[in-house]
Structures are given as C-alpha cells and as structure tokens.
Write an enzyme that holds these catalytic residues in place. Structure first.
Site, PDB file in Angstrom:
ATOM      1  CB  THR A 113     -13.454  -8.186   0.109  1.00 61.77           C
ATOM      2  OG1 THR A 113     -14.762  -7.691   0.454  1.00 61.77           O
ATOM      3  CG2 THR A 113     -12.629  -7.062  -0.474  1.00 61.77           C
TER       4      THR A 113
ATOM      5  CG  HIS B 110     -20.309 -10.937   5.055  1.00 59.44           C
ATOM      6  ND1 HIS B 110     -20.562 -11.268   6.358  1.00 59.44           N
ATOM      7  CD2 HIS B 110     -19.014 -10.533   5.007  1.00 59.44           C
ATOM      8  CE1 HIS B 110     -19.469 -11.094   7.085  1.00 59.44           C
ATOM      9  NE2 HIS B 110     -18.509 -10.651   6.281  1.00 59.44           N
TER      10      HIS B 110
ATOM     11  CG  ASP C 232      -2.038  -0.968   1.139  1.00 56.62           C
ATOM     12  OD1 ASP C 232      -2.369  -1.371   0.018  1.00 56.62           O
ATOM     13  OD2 ASP C 232      -2.582  -1.343   2.191  1.00 56.62           O
TER      14      ASP C 232
ATOM     15  CE  LYS D  43     -10.692  -4.351  -1.250  1.00 53.96           C
ATOM     16  NZ  LYS D  43      -9.601  -4.045  -0.308  1.00 53.96           N
TER      17      LYS D  43
ATOM     18  CD  GLU E 154      -8.467  -7.559  -1.004  1.00 58.79           C
ATOM     19  OE1 GLU E 154      -8.457  -6.909   0.058  1.00 58.79           O
ATOM     20  OE2 GLU E 154      -8.422  -7.035  -2.123  1.00 58.79           O
ATOM     21  CG  ASN E 155      -7.332 -13.141   2.231  1.00 56.58           C
ATOM     22  OD1 ASN E 155      -6.748 -12.712   1.242  1.00 56.58           O
ATOM     23  ND2 ASN E 155      -6.746 -13.248   3.406  1.00 56.58           N
ATOM     24  CB  ALA E 156     -12.596 -10.129   4.531  1.00 56.29           C
TER      25      ALA E 156
ATOM     26  CD  GLU F 175     -13.570  -2.146   0.567  1.00 49.36           C
ATOM     27  OE1 GLU F 175     -13.041  -3.223   0.886  1.00 49.36           O
ATOM     28  OE2 GLU F 175     -14.396  -1.547   1.288  1.00 49.36           O
TER      29      GLU F 175
END
Length: 452
Positions: A354, A312, A139, A307, A395-397, A199
């Site tokens: 994600t 969820h 980043d 992104k 992408e994993n959160a 995002e």
C-alpha cells in the site's frame, strides 16, 4: 477474477474453530482489468475482517440485470489526494502493460446483505469499462454473510452482484461457493487475508482503541499464549529470566523519543530487544506461512496474493517504531521485509503493498512530526520483491483522483530501472472519481499504465 480470503475461513476448511470472531471476504470483479483492496472505519462498524477479493471477466455483467431495492449503505468522507502535478509527465508508450483494478465502495453491499442501488452500480461499471479499466473488486465481509449464526451464510447481496457479472454462488463452503468459476477460469487470483484489513501484521494501531496518526502503536503480545511462547524461546536460549514482554514502550500514541525502548540507542537495539523482536516477527511470519500453505491446498492451481501495509511513519528514525509494533523487524540496521518476501516466494504468492501514491515531501509538509518516508519504504519493499522474484501489486492508501497521485503510482509501477517485475495496480474508487473532470484524468492514468 481474483479473490481475497481470510485465514479464518481456511482454518475452517481444515479443522473446527471454536469461539472465532466474525470475519469477512473481499470480492473483486474484473470488468476489463482492475483490482484493489480497502479497509477503513466500516471495518469496526461491521465487526468483521476481510475474507475475499474476487475478479470477474470483463464482459460478463452486461448480459444480466438485477433489481434490489436496498437501503443505501452509510458512507464517510475521506481525505483525498488531489494536487496538480509539477513538471512534465513521463512517457510510457513503449513500456509494458500494467493492469489497473478499481476497488468498489464498502457500501456496495448493505449490512442486510443486499445489493445497494444496482442501477447506479451498473452505470459505474459501464463507465469504468468504457475507459478500459481491467476489473473491479468488492469487499465481502463475514460480519454480513454470517451475521445470524456460525456457519449460517447469507450470500444474497453478493449473488446479486455476481449476477451482474454472470457469477452465481449458492453452496456451503466458500471454496465450493465459487467452484465453477475456478473451473471456468473466471477467478484469476485469490488474495488471502492474513490479519487486520486483510494485511499481514499485528493490530498494533487500532483507531477504535484511541490510536491516532502518527502514534507508534503497541505490541500485541501480552496475552498468556504469546507470553508462554516467548518464555519458551528464552528458555531455549538459556535466558529464561528475560521471558517477559517489553517494558517502557509507551502507548498507542507515544512518540519513539518518549520511550526507553524505541528512542535512538534504546532497548530495541540491545540483546533483549533483538531477541524479542526476532521472536515477535517470526510468530507473524510463521502465521502467514501456515495460512498460505493451506491456501495453496484449498485453491490449488489458482494464483494467490497477500497484502502488506505501508507503515511509513517514523521510517526516518533509527528504530522504525511503528513498524516494530506491527511485526516488521525493520530498524535502520536490518531489512525486515526480506524474510517475509522469501516466505511469500516459498508459496509463489504475490505481494500487494500500500501507500504507493504518497510522496515523502507531502508528508513532511503535512505531518513533519511523523518523520515519515513512504517513498523510501515503497522502494525498499519493491526491491526486496524483485530480489526474490515474486509478483508485485501496488495500492493507494487514500482516495486518489488527480494527476499527482497517479504520477506517483506510475513512477513506482513503471520504474526506469532495467530490473522488471510483474505488476498490477489497485485504485481505490471514490465518488469524486466519477465526476467528469476527474474521470478524464483517471482515463489518462489508465492509458499510461496500459502503455498507450
């Protein structure tokens, strides 16, 4: 190599911007095949938003060395996904190759814009290369590179990092900063930051303002500018008396059933609710449309990506309240992601999504009150991406270093369905990942993604 660029920097490229907030880049460097994106508590600490993700050619960093004696960046323990998988793993030997990219820790570059522990970084990159990871991402934050004054840039730490990958940066604007690497084909993709954590969404659930999971969040529309826009929309419909923000919507940590607006059969599903939510999501989509149009001009010829966050929680309710406050008009009666996907398709932009490692059963066990369904959400978005024909990334959160989370990523990235889409995977790296046993599990995952 791929880059993630914030909307703010693109705006600067086309017009002066006054009183802007400090924003930032995420830079990813391909070693072999890796890419990812991350955002956590450090964002608030750095007072910045992500700008860029850059991916670098695999062999570059081994032909250079750098020694920067920097203070170690602070870190914070995170929840880790790590449970032994049940059942037999699927065999992907004959399946297509899916690139795997690794996100480097946020503390790779210090707040003083210095490379932290370059010797350890080189060792980690060599380790990742040895197991055939495709690339890495770091980043890059405006709060670091532009900390002194507007348009006064300090890229020293990132230059040191790029030297490890044979990448140099020294010019004024971001596009010129990496111009030679676009021309040489070193940069393979640009991920454009479109909002919080890079995002496309409203900042509806900020932890720094007291939000806690699984709160529904709050609408971000009550300033005079957005209220003026909504008022104009209602006037055009001949219902100017409805031109106010929604009421009875609770607060950041409310539950849907506690509010008149979000409860089953609530105001969200009435004339006013639908009118407001259509406007609210359209403002967000129009923002993404404008920024991506400029991105294609600024980075002509280089693939771009955007992104979306995987919101969820409350997915199993009628209103999908947490998605609504974030700008995704996705209640049970409407597909809120189709219009977004169509906008991305218009700009030939890949979609990075994600929470692919999360299992609905685990969420039901750990947070039954959240009525979450990460698997249902991921499949909805994945199907929408396939319908419109856009490239997809997952992408994993949360940090993931054992088989259960990896199995879920493989299942999403390589479904049995004959409907295929071009995929790539970003994996968030954590210290536990580099431990011997976990590294072997990760190597196994990479092989499965590569079809070995």
């Amino acid at each position: 190599m791929a880059i993630n660029v914030s909307s703010l920097e693109l705006l600067r490229s086309f017009a002066p911007v006054q009183n802007y907030a400090s924003s930032a880049p995420s830079v990813a460097v391909p070693l072999f095949s890796a890419t990812a994106d991350s955002c956590d508590w450090n964002i608030a600490k750095r007072r910045s938003c992500k700008l860029t993700s850059v991916f670098v050619k695999p062999d570059a960093m081994y032909r250079a060395s750098v020694r920067d004696n920097s203070a170690a960046a602070s870190s914070e323990n995170k929840q880790v996904i790590g449970v032994v998988a049940e059942g037999q793993e699927r065999d992907f030997t004959d399946s297509s190759y899916v690139p795997v990219y690794v996100m480097l820790p946020l503390g790779t570059i210090s707040m003083e814009c210095e490379l932290v522990d370059p010797d350890n970084l080189i060792n980690q990159l060599r380790t990742l290369k040895s197991i055939n990871v495709d690339g890495v991402m770091v980043d890059c934050w405006w709060g670091i590179v532009e900390a002194i004054a507007p348009r006064h840039y300090n890229w020293s730490g990132y230059k040191s990092f790029f030297r490890l990958c044979k990448i140099l940066s020294s010019s004024y604007s971001f596009r010129v900063e990496f111009d030679e690497f676009f021309e040489d084909g070193v940069i393979s993709e640009i991920e454009i930051g479109l909002g919080p954590c890079g995002e496309l969404r409203y900042p509806s659930y900020p932890a720094q303002h007291g939000w806690k999971y699984p709160g529904i969040g709050e609408f971000q529309c009550y300033d005079k500018y957005l209220m003026k826009s909504f008022k104009k929309t209602t006037e055009m419909r001949g219902v100017s008396f409805l031109g106010e923000g929604p009421k009875n919507v609770g607060s950041y940590n409310s539950k849907p059933y506690e509010t008149q607006f979000f409860r089953d059969g609530g105001d969200y599903n009435g004339y006013y609710g639908r009118l407001f939510l259509h406007w609210y999501t359209q403002v967000l989509i129009d923002h993404g449309d404008r920024v991506l149009a400029m991105a294609n001009l600024a980075f002509k010829g280089t693939p771009i990506a955007a992104k979306l966050s995987g919101i969820h929680w409350w997915f199993k309710t009628e209103s999908h309240a947490a998605e609504l406050t974030a700008g995704f008009f996705n209640p049970s009666f409407r597909d809120g992601y189709a219009q977004i996907a169509s906008m991305l398709k218009k700009h030939e932009t890949a979609l990075n999504f994600t929470c692919v490692e999360l299992r609905t059963l685990d969420q039901q066990k750990d947070f039954p009150e959240a009525l979450a369904d990460p698997e249902g959400l991921v499949w909805q978005v994945l199907n929408v991406a396939r319908d419109v024909g856009i490239r997809m990334a997952t992408e994993n959160a949360l940090p993931c270093y054992q088989s259960e989370g990896y199995n879920k990523i493989v299942e999403i990235s390589k479904p049995r369905s004959p409907r295929k889409t071009r995929m790539r995977v970003y994996v968030l790296v954590c210290q536990q990942l580099m431990e011997e046993g976990n590294l072997l599990e990760f190597e196994k995952f990479v092989k499965r993604m590569h079809g070995y």
